[in-house]
Design a protein around this motif. Structure first.
Motif, PDB file in Angstrom:
ATOM      1  N   HIS A 193      64.245  92.386 -55.630  1.00 11.35           N
ATOM      2  CA  HIS A 193      63.682  93.528 -56.344  1.00 11.35           C
ATOM      3  C   HIS A 193      62.464  93.111 -57.166  1.00 11.35           C
ATOM      4  CE1 HIS A 193      66.936  95.855 -54.907  1.00 11.35           C
ATOM      5  NE2 HIS A 193      67.845  95.472 -55.788  1.00 11.35           N
ATOM      6  N   ARG A 194      62.548  91.943 -57.814  1.00  8.16           N
ATOM      7  CA  ARG A 194      61.403  91.460 -58.587  1.00  8.16           C
ATOM      8  C   ARG A 194      60.237  91.099 -57.674  1.00  8.16           C
ATOM      9  NH1 ARG A 194      65.279  88.122 -61.253  1.00  8.16           N
ATOM     10  NH2 ARG A 194      64.179  86.240 -60.591  1.00  8.16           N
ATOM     11  N   LEU A 195      60.550  90.551 -56.505  1.00  8.15           N
ATOM     12  CA  LEU A 195      59.496  90.193 -55.549  1.00  8.15           C
ATOM     13  C   LEU A 195      58.757  91.443 -55.072  1.00  8.15           C
ATOM     14  CD1 LEU A 195      58.044  88.123 -53.764  1.00  8.15           C
ATOM     15  CD2 LEU A 195      59.871  88.434 -52.063  1.00  8.15           C
ATOM     16  N   VAL A 196      59.509  92.483 -54.749  1.00  8.27           N
ATOM     17  CA  VAL A 196      58.873  93.737 -54.299  1.00  8.27           C
ATOM     18  C   VAL A 196      58.012  94.319 -55.407  1.00  8.27           C
ATOM     19  CG1 VAL A 196      59.312  96.106 -53.566  1.00  8.27           C
ATOM     20  CG2 VAL A 196      60.657  94.239 -52.603  1.00  8.27           C
ATOM     21  N   LEU A 197      58.517  94.297 -56.640  1.00  9.08           N
ATOM     22  CA  LEU A 197      57.729  94.819 -57.756  1.00  9.08           C
ATOM     23  C   LEU A 197      56.460  94.006 -57.958  1.00  9.08           C
ATOM     24  CD1 LEU A 197      57.586  96.900 -60.040  1.00  9.08           C
ATOM     25  CD2 LEU A 197      58.820  95.288 -61.500  1.00  9.08           C
ATOM     26  N   GLY A 198      56.551  92.696 -57.804  1.00  6.35           N
ATOM     27  CA  GLY A 198      55.358  91.856 -57.918  1.00  6.35           C
ATOM     28  C   GLY A 198      54.322  92.182 -56.859  1.00  6.35           C
ATOM     29  N   ILE A 199      54.771  92.408 -55.616  1.00  6.14           N
ATOM     30  CA  ILE A 199      53.846  92.783 -54.543  1.00  6.14           C
ATOM     31  C   ILE A 199      53.200  94.140 -54.845  1.00  6.14           C
ATOM     32  CG2 ILE A 199      53.695  93.389 -52.094  1.00  6.14           C
ATOM     33  CD1 ILE A 199      55.933  91.364 -51.582  1.00  6.14           C
ATOM     34  N   ILE A 203      49.117  95.100 -55.236  1.00  3.37           N
ATOM     35  CA  ILE A 203      48.447  96.232 -54.574  1.00  3.37           C
ATOM     36  C   ILE A 203      47.785  97.124 -55.611  1.00  3.37           C
ATOM     37  CG2 ILE A 203      48.827  98.284 -53.172  1.00  3.37           C
ATOM     38  CD1 ILE A 203      51.112  96.790 -51.787  1.00  3.37           C
ATOM     39  N   VAL A 204      48.477  97.363 -56.737  1.00  3.73           N
ATOM     40  CA  VAL A 204      47.909  98.175 -57.806  1.00  3.73           C
ATOM     41  C   VAL A 204      46.636  97.544 -58.349  1.00  3.73           C
ATOM     42  CG1 VAL A 204      48.284  98.926 -60.195  1.00  3.73           C
ATOM     43  CG2 VAL A 204      50.054  99.287 -58.476  1.00  3.73           C
ATOM     44  N   LEU A 205      46.643  96.217 -58.504  1.00  2.00           N
ATOM     45  CA  LEU A 205      45.450  95.525 -58.992  1.00  2.00           C
ATOM     46  C   LEU A 205      44.284  95.704 -58.026  1.00  2.00           C
ATOM     47  CD1 LEU A 205      44.015  93.643 -60.972  1.00  2.00           C
ATOM     48  CD2 LEU A 205      45.020  91.710 -59.736  1.00  2.00           C
ATOM     49  N   ALA A 206      44.563  95.573 -56.730  1.00  2.00           N
ATOM     50  CA  ALA A 206      43.505  95.751 -55.730  1.00  2.00           C
ATOM     51  C   ALA A 206      42.962  97.183 -55.762  1.00  2.00           C
ATOM     52  CB  ALA A 206      44.032  95.405 -54.338  1.00  2.00           C
ATOM     53  N   LEU A 217      45.964 100.590 -63.291  1.00  2.00           N
ATOM     54  CA  LEU A 217      46.703  99.431 -63.773  1.00  2.00           C
ATOM     55  C   LEU A 217      47.474  99.751 -65.043  1.00  2.00           C
ATOM     56  CD1 LEU A 217      47.361  96.450 -63.424  1.00  2.00           C
ATOM     57  CD2 LEU A 217      45.270  95.889 -64.666  1.00  2.00           C
ATOM     58  N   PHE A 218      46.837 100.462 -65.972  1.00  2.00           N
ATOM     59  CA  PHE A 218      47.508 100.825 -67.213  1.00  2.00           C
ATOM     60  C   PHE A 218      48.740 101.684 -66.946  1.00  2.00           C
ATOM     61  CE2 PHE A 218      43.595  99.863 -69.753  1.00  2.00           C
ATOM     62  CZ  PHE A 218      44.214  99.022 -70.660  1.00  2.00           C
TER      63      PHE A 218
END
Length: 487
Positions: A193-199, A203-206, A217-218
């Motif tokens: 779950h943490r890995l998916v959230l990190g991915i 994507i949000v950053l990109a 991002l905010f």
């Protein structure tokens, strides 16, 4: 939330003492302290709803934000205001009107069955597993399409051929993020779950860089924090502290870099990702250098504020000090007069009506207010933060300050409470709050536009979730005893 009351009160006392030491005007300081202390009302409640949180956030924009920013700058709260006493008076009356709207919404609000169903559905882990990633990906795709095809601003208008309708689906992105964050909060030992959230956050950053906006991002960082808060998740320092430090460092790098890339008119869409990286690389990934360059561009640009609440500093914190735009309007009332109600309906009309019925431009009510009172270059389009009280003052003067904030907030709080329900353990409620927090800094016209366009889409999403939940609801199993023997 009730445990936050005493620490918050202590912080206000310390800020007040610091301001008295700096020689602050007692009247302006008293008004800001009164507004900031109003946050104690929702902070002492245990069953928070969206209206409680949004009202508390408003106290930051109109009260405690100015106290904190001016104290950190080492300046008394009344400095850099042309008419500080008059501005504080309008601020006090306007916030009392907001508070009356908050009280009225609580007097008539009731529990919504749909809100409780949404709360139950989004608290069920199997539902979150099924919907989090598809919802997030749908929002990401629509936001990417928005970066590709949205209209481009050209001399106060739109570049021909653009289409901005994909932005309507943007809320799906933070909704998917909220669902995944709830899985992390509820199952902290599940690494997947943490890995998916990190991915998701990568994507949000990109997308943030491609869209060249800070909001994406905010919003996602804010909704993650909200989900953990409403779930009462245990703070695990071994991964919370690195995450917070990384997020703070990322914001210190990305936010000024985004501001710098905005000046590159020929760089669009995904090319902005590389351009932003190059800007950060040229600055040696030094947040201080990046911030200094972004401030230099902002102060030298024709669309920048001519006045700053913390001049000569440039911290880009004007939106959290709403006494400033009130002062900018109040000082020009005698010379320029009020603007009337036309601008209140112009933005909602542009939102609802097609282009062949009404001419559309990028200018909105805050731009027109800024032109009218002369604190922006006439014809420039930069959508300054004016706020609910200042826009009401610009529209109808004192009468507007007394009436419009009450009407706007009472209807907003009531609608959001009916759709959001209680916040405790409520993923849907946390998402709804994150999707509407920006209303705390917006004007009457922007609030009306939100309920004309964005709120119906939130209703559509809620309806879809309820329909899916009713279809997938497990059927009860009837157990029949054998030969009359109990099972």
């Amino acid at each position: 939330m009730g445990s936050l009351g005493w620490p918050y009160l202590l912080a206000l006392v310390l800020l007040a003492c610091a301001q008295l030491f700096l020689g602050a005007s007692l009247w302006v300081l008293s008004v800001l302290l009164f507004i900031a202390a109003a946050a104690l009302v929702p902070l002492t409640r245990h069953n928070w709803r969206v209206s409680d949180a949004l009202y508390a956030i408003m106290t930051v924009y109109f009260g405690s934000g100015a106290l904190l920013v001016k104290t950190l700058a080492g300046q008394p709260v009344h400095t850099n205001l042309d008419v500080p006493d008059l501005s504080a008076g309008y601020l006090l009356l306007g916030f009392c009107s907001i508070t009356l709207g908050y009280v009225l919404s609580h007097a008539v609000r009731g529990s919504s069955r749909a809100a409780e169903q949404l709360r139950a559905m989004t608290s069920h882990a199997p539902n979150l597993v099924r919907f989090a990633v598809p919802t997030f990906l749908a929002g990401a795709v629509f936001l990417f399409l928005q970066t590709q095809f949205r209209p481009i601003a050209v001399q106060g208008g739109f570049e021909p051929g653009g289409f901005g309708g994909f932005g309507t689906f943007y809320p799906l992105l933070p909704l998917g993020t909220a669902m995944q964050a709830a899985l992390v909060a509820g199952h902290p030992r599940e690494r997947r779950h943490r890995l998916v959230l990190g991915i998701m956050m990568l994507i949000v950053l990109a997308l943030t860089l491609a869209d060249n906006t800070k909001r994406t991002l905010f919003d996602c960082l804010f909704v993650i924090a909200l989900v953990f808060l409403v779930h009462g998740a245990r703070v695990r320092l071994r991964w919370v502290i690195p995450a917070v430090v990384s997020a703070a460092f990322l914001l210190a790098l990305v936010m000024p870099a985004v501001q710098i890339v905005r000046t590159m008119a020929d760089v669009r869409s995904t090319a902005r990702i590389g351009a932003t990286w190059q800007v950060m690389r040229d600055a040696g990934f030094d947040p201080v250098r990046l911030t200094a360059e972004a401030d230099r561009i902002a102060t030298g640009h024709q669309l920048a504020w001519r006045d700053s609440y913390i001049f000569p500093l440039a911290w880009n914190t004007e939106r959290f000090t709403m006494i400033q735009p009130i002062d900018l309007v109040a000082r020009g009332l005698d010379e320029y007069g009020t603007m009337g109600g036309a601008d209140l309906w112009r933005d909602p009309a542009e939102t609802l009506l097609p282009g062949f019925l009404i001419d559309k431009t990028l200018a909105n009510a805050p731009d027109r207010i800024a032109w009218h009172y002369g604190f922006r270059t006439n014809g420039s389009i930069a959508r300054p933060v004016v706020g609910l009280i200042a826009s009401s003052l610009a529209a109808f003067g004192l009468a507007g300050v007394l009436l419009l904030p009450m009407l706007a907030t009472s209807l907003s709080f009531l609608a959001l409470d009916l759709l959001g329900g209680r916040l405790a353990g409520n993923v849907w409620g946390a998402f709804l709050l994150s999707a509407t927090t920006f209303l705390a800094e917006k004007e009457v016209s922007t609030t009306l536009s939100f309920f004309c366009r964005s709120f119906p889409f939130l209703l559509l999403v809620a309806t879809a979730l309820l329909l899916i939940g009713s279809v997938r609801r497990p059927r009860p199993v009837r157990v029949i005893p054998i030969n009359g023997m109990p099972l």
